[in-house]
Design an enzyme around this catalytic site. Structure first.
Site, mmCIF file in Angstrom:
data_model
loop_
_atom_site.group_PDB
_atom_site.id
_atom_site.type_symbol
_atom_site.label_atom_id
_atom_site.label_comp_id
_atom_site.label_asym_id
_atom_site.label_seq_id
_atom_site.Cartn_x
_atom_site.Cartn_y
_atom_site.Cartn_z
ATOM 1 N N LYS A 81 0.838 -1.220 0.000
ATOM 2 C CA LYS A 81 0.000 0.000 0.000
ATOM 3 C C LYS A 81 0.861 1.254 0.000
ATOM 4 O O LYS A 81 0.622 2.185 -0.768
ATOM 5 C CB LYS A 81 -0.924 0.043 1.237
ATOM 6 N N ARG A 158 -9.464 0.985 8.991
ATOM 7 C CA ARG A 158 -9.055 -0.400 9.228
ATOM 8 C C ARG A 158 -10.121 -1.172 9.992
ATOM 9 O O ARG A 158 -9.948 -2.353 10.261
ATOM 10 C CB ARG A 158 -7.786 -0.378 10.072
ATOM 11 N N ARG A 192 11.072 -6.008 4.342
ATOM 12 C CA ARG A 192 10.890 -4.553 4.243
ATOM 13 C C ARG A 192 12.010 -3.806 4.966
ATOM 14 O O ARG A 192 12.414 -4.150 6.060
ATOM 15 C CB ARG A 192 9.545 -4.176 4.870
ATOM 16 N N ARG A 236 11.299 -2.285 10.675
ATOM 17 C CA ARG A 236 10.238 -1.942 11.623
ATOM 18 C C ARG A 236 10.178 -2.957 12.758
ATOM 19 O O ARG A 236 10.301 -4.162 12.527
ATOM 20 C CB ARG A 236 8.890 -1.922 10.899
ATOM 21 N N ARG A 247 -0.676 -9.598 12.779
ATOM 22 C CA ARG A 247 -1.272 -8.493 12.004
ATOM 23 C C ARG A 247 -2.124 -9.039 10.860
ATOM 24 O O ARG A 247 -3.174 -8.491 10.541
ATOM 25 C CB ARG A 247 -0.161 -7.569 11.477
HETATM 26 P P1 AMP Z 1 0.907 0.063 9.248
HETATM 27 O O1 AMP Z 1 2.152 0.869 9.005
HETATM 28 O O2 AMP Z 1 -0.254 0.537 8.408
HETATM 29 O O3 AMP Z 1 1.132 -1.405 9.141
HETATM 30 O O4 AMP Z 1 0.482 0.362 10.759
HETATM 31 C C1 AMP Z 1 1.331 0.048 11.839
HETATM 32 C C2 AMP Z 1 0.506 -0.072 13.111
HETATM 33 O O5 AMP Z 1 -0.109 1.195 13.409
HETATM 34 C C3 AMP Z 1 -0.660 -1.058 13.039
HETATM 35 O O6 AMP Z 1 -0.268 -2.401 13.262
HETATM 36 C C4 AMP Z 1 -1.554 -0.529 14.146
HETATM 37 O O7 AMP Z 1 -1.063 -0.860 15.428
HETATM 38 C C5 AMP Z 1 -1.409 0.990 13.975
HETATM 39 N N1 AMP Z 1 -2.411 1.537 13.042
HETATM 40 C C6 AMP Z 1 -2.181 2.127 11.842
HETATM 41 N N2 AMP Z 1 -3.335 2.515 11.272
HETATM 42 C C7 AMP Z 1 -4.321 2.152 12.122
HETATM 43 C C8 AMP Z 1 -5.740 2.270 12.097
HETATM 44 N N3 AMP Z 1 -6.376 2.846 11.057
HETATM 45 N N4 AMP Z 1 -6.435 1.797 13.153
HETATM 46 C C9 AMP Z 1 -5.821 1.223 14.204
HETATM 47 N N5 AMP Z 1 -4.487 1.065 14.305
HETATM 48 C C10 AMP Z 1 -3.732 1.530 13.262
#
Ligand code: AMP
Length: 301
Positions: A81, A158, A192, A236, A247
């Site tokens: 994404k 999400r 990544r 990360r 996840r």
């Molecule tokens: P990502 O970089 O999109 O994988 O997000 C990393 C982490 O941030 C996720 O595993 C969640 O803990 C938190 N996070 C990001 N976006 C959201 C969202 N829209 N709702 C809840 N938690 C989020």
């Protein structure tokens, strides 16, 4: 500005979608002059419904400063994404807003939320809707102050509740649902790498899935960093095997229903990634009717 600050504070305390939406709406509305609420009709032509097509074509007719599409990227962790949203952001001149980045910035800031967020994120869990909406509101507010218009959201919504809140305050033009074979997702997360200086996203994984039982093979070349980033790469903390698996489970439970939410509203564009960026990017541009945009940008460079 006082209204905006009150809005951000109050949304943290909001407990219902309607209450949160009411607080969120000022910011979203300020960024959404391009909204419309007409109904959709399916266009069997290429899978895009006609309203989506109109939105895309509307974008093309505008000067870059007037572009303000409101798009969302959906897809499992590791699908890409961030990579495709950031490329489209560069191409269209629309801000790419990744809620995961907002969470990581907050984590790094050692602010009041930092330790609470660290525990949640490092376990692969979702942050509460209230915290995410608060962070997103602040990001939109900062963008508005800089004259930004429109957005490409990555990682939000999400949950169905987040989607309802967003739908309640603005009209999302298009939701691009990126899909990749499950075998590749874990390897992509583990491979990544992020540049600690510029935030660029790269991948060291070389994915080579052999054709089997009638299923075609798939090859995804690594996405190497440019020389200036090579010595600054970080991984990360939530890209470990155990956390990525968690996840992916959370995506199935909490975010898959968001796909249905947008599918039933005729806003979902399903896009199966055929391989790595080199192969997928031109096909994505084709699906979005944006090939000419890239030609124009290349010609201008
Ligand atoms: P990502 O970089 O999109 O994988 O997000 C990393 C982490 O941030 C996720 O595993 C969640 O803990 C938190 N996070 C990001 N976006 C959201 C969202 N829209 N709702 C809840 N938690 C989020």
């Amino acid at each position: 500005m006082a209204v905006l600050s009150r809005c951000s504070r109050a949304v943290t305390a909001a407990t219902t979608p309607n209450a949160a939406a009411a607080k969120f709406s000022y910011l979203i509305r300020a960024l959404s002059p391009f909204s419309s609420s007409s109904s959709s009709t399916f266009d069997a032509d290429n899978g895009l419904n006609s309203r989506i097509k109109t939105a895309v074509l509307g974008t093309l007719k505008r000067e870059p400063k007037d572009r303000n599409v409101q798009w969302v990227f959906l897809g499992c962790p590791g699908v890409g994404k961030g990579t495709y949203a950031s490329r489209l952001s560069d191409l269209l001149g629309i801000p790419h807003i990744a809620t995961g980045d907002l969470v990581r910035d907050e984590l790094a800031s050692s602010g009041p939320l930092s330790s609470q967020l660290k525990e949640i994120v490092n376990q692969g869990k979702l942050v509460s809707d209230e915290i995410i909406i608060d962070l997103l509101s602040k990001r939109l507010e900062a963008g508005e102050a800089k004259g930004e218009s429109g957005f490409i959201l990555d990682g939000f919504p999400r949950t169905v509740r987040q989607a309802e809140i967003l739908e309640g305050v603005t009209d999302i033009d298009l939701v691009i649902n990126l899909k990749l074979r499950e075998e590749a997702l874990l390897a992509k997360c583990l491979g990544r790498r992020i540049c600690s200086e510029c935030g660029g996203n790269y991948n060291v994984a070389c994915i080579d899935i052999k054709a089997e039982n009638g299923k075609p093979g798939m090859y995804m070349a690594p996405l190497p960093p440019p020389p200036q980033c090579a010595s600054k790469l970080i991984t990360r903390a939530d890209d470990t095997e155990e956390v990525v698996k968690q996840r992916l489970r959370i995506y199935q439970a909490m975010t898959l229903p968001v796909e249905d939410f947008y599918r039933s509203r005729g806003k979902l564009l399903e896009f199966d990634l055929p391989g790595g960026v080199r192969e997928s990017w031109p096909k994505l541009l084709h699906a979005l009717n944006l090939e000419d945009e890239e030609d124009k940008q290349s010609a201008a460079a």
